[in-house]
Scaffold this motif. Structure first.
Motif, mmCIF file in Angstrom:
data_model
loop_
_atom_site.group_PDB
_atom_site.id
_atom_site.type_symbol
_atom_site.label_atom_id
_atom_site.label_comp_id
_atom_site.label_asym_id
_atom_site.label_seq_id
_atom_site.Cartn_x
_atom_site.Cartn_y
_atom_site.Cartn_z
ATOM 1 N N SER A 72 6.485 80.538 41.699
ATOM 2 C CA SER A 72 5.985 81.881 42.032
ATOM 3 C C SER A 72 6.228 82.189 43.507
ATOM 4 O O SER A 72 6.381 81.279 44.335
ATOM 5 C CB SER A 72 4.484 81.966 41.756
ATOM 6 N N GLU A 73 6.213 83.486 43.811
ATOM 7 C CA GLU A 73 6.392 83.945 45.188
ATOM 8 C C GLU A 73 5.293 83.353 46.087
ATOM 9 O O GLU A 73 5.555 82.911 47.200
ATOM 10 C CB GLU A 73 6.344 85.484 45.203
ATOM 11 N N GLU A 74 4.081 83.334 45.564
ATOM 12 C CA GLU A 74 2.940 82.830 46.337
ATOM 13 C C GLU A 74 3.138 81.355 46.707
ATOM 14 O O GLU A 74 2.897 80.964 47.847
ATOM 15 C CB GLU A 74 1.678 83.011 45.502
ATOM 16 N N LYS A 75 3.592 80.569 45.750
ATOM 17 C CA LYS A 75 3.790 79.130 46.022
ATOM 18 C C LYS A 75 4.943 78.933 47.014
ATOM 19 O O LYS A 75 4.873 78.093 47.902
ATOM 20 C CB LYS A 75 4.084 78.378 44.727
#
Ligand SMILES: Nc1ncnc2c1ncn2[C@@H]1O[C@H](COP(=O)(O)OP(=O)(O)OP(=O)(O)O)[C@@H](O)[C@H]1O
Length: 247
Positions: A72-75
């Motif tokens: 994911s973008e967040e990770k």
């Protein structure tokens, strides 16, 4: 410092338009690559693919030999920092400089909420960090970032992006909204951070002089592909006229 690898990466939209087309790119640890290309060449798309803002429809992205294509973008934000063109993009306008820095210290952590006492205990550190920039930001620790000049705000964004030594620093035309003098100061600061922290960095720019003067490698994008990839030796011989041929 990180190694980044894109292997035959493509992004095809629902209407079958390929905005990235079988792009392969190998970035070595410590590379500082400048990226040129006309409007719509796919420069931001490349960054969006690396950060996970856009998902590949084909191909693979590896960071430090780990496949992050589905991450994911967040990770990915734990490892990858990005500074945008718009000074409003990198900082929260109603929060003060100190609060923004406290938030940046939390990059990669699950709960990105800071406590008042963290700002108090880090105040001297924040002051020294800001003073190292040389644009008076240290006198504005309690100023909401919305009240700063564009140059101060971009310098703060750069500081926030680099303070936790990201594996990869992506600079997305980060000087484009600044006047020539302020843009020059921000480029000096960029060079200072990249060198001091030994960062791996990709920088999109429309300033051909900056593309020539900074970094150890230069890439020209066109139609979602790499049209030309100049290594250090080739880049050192490049003249402005050579680059103008691509536009
Ligand atoms: N999420 C998206 N949905 C649809 N089309 C997109 C999307 N992202 C990019 N595109 C299209 O892909 C092409 C490349 O866009 P991109 O923003 O990567 O270009 P760029 O090289 O960064 O251009 P500029 O120099 O103008 O910023 C353009 O035609 C754009 O309209």
């Amino acid at each position: 410092m990180a190694q980044l690898e894109l292997k035959q990466a493509s992004i095809e939209l629902d209407n079958s338009l390929k905005i990235m087309d079988q792009l392969s790119l190998s970035v070595a640890p410590g590379d500082f690559i400048t990226i040129l290309g006309g409007n719509g060449a796919g420069k931001s798309t490349l960054f969006n693919a690396i950060t996970g803002n856009l998902r590949l429809t084909e191909g693979i992205i590896e960071l430090n030999k780990t496949n992050i294509t589905q991450l994911s973008e967040e990770k990915r934000a734990t490892y990858i920092a990005r500074v945008f063109q718009d000074p409003k993009n990198g900082t929260a306008p109603r929060m003060t400089v100190a609060e923004n820095l406290a938030l940046a210290m939390k990059r990669g952590e699950k709960r990105k909420i800071f406590k008042r006492r963290e700002i108090k205990s880090n105040r001297d550190y924040f002051h020294d960090l800001c003073a190292s920039i040389g644009n008076g930001l240290e006198n504005h620790l309690d100023t909401p970032t919305g009240n700063l000049s564009g140059g101060q705000r971009q310098a703060l964004s750069l500081l926030m992006a680099t303070m936790k030594d990201p594996d990869l620093l992506l600079l997305d035309e980060h000087t484009a909204a600044l006047d020539p003098k302020t843009a020059k100061q921000l480029m000096s600061l960029t060079q200072k951070f990249v060198t001091k922290k030994n960062l791996t960095c990709l920088m999109i720019t429309h300033h051909m002089e900056d593309a020539l003067n900074f970094g150890n490698r230069l890439i020209v994008l066109e139609k979602g592909c790499i049209k030309k990839d100049f290594n250090q030796e080739e880049k050192a011989k490049l003249q402005l006229e050579d680059l103008l041929r691509f536009f």
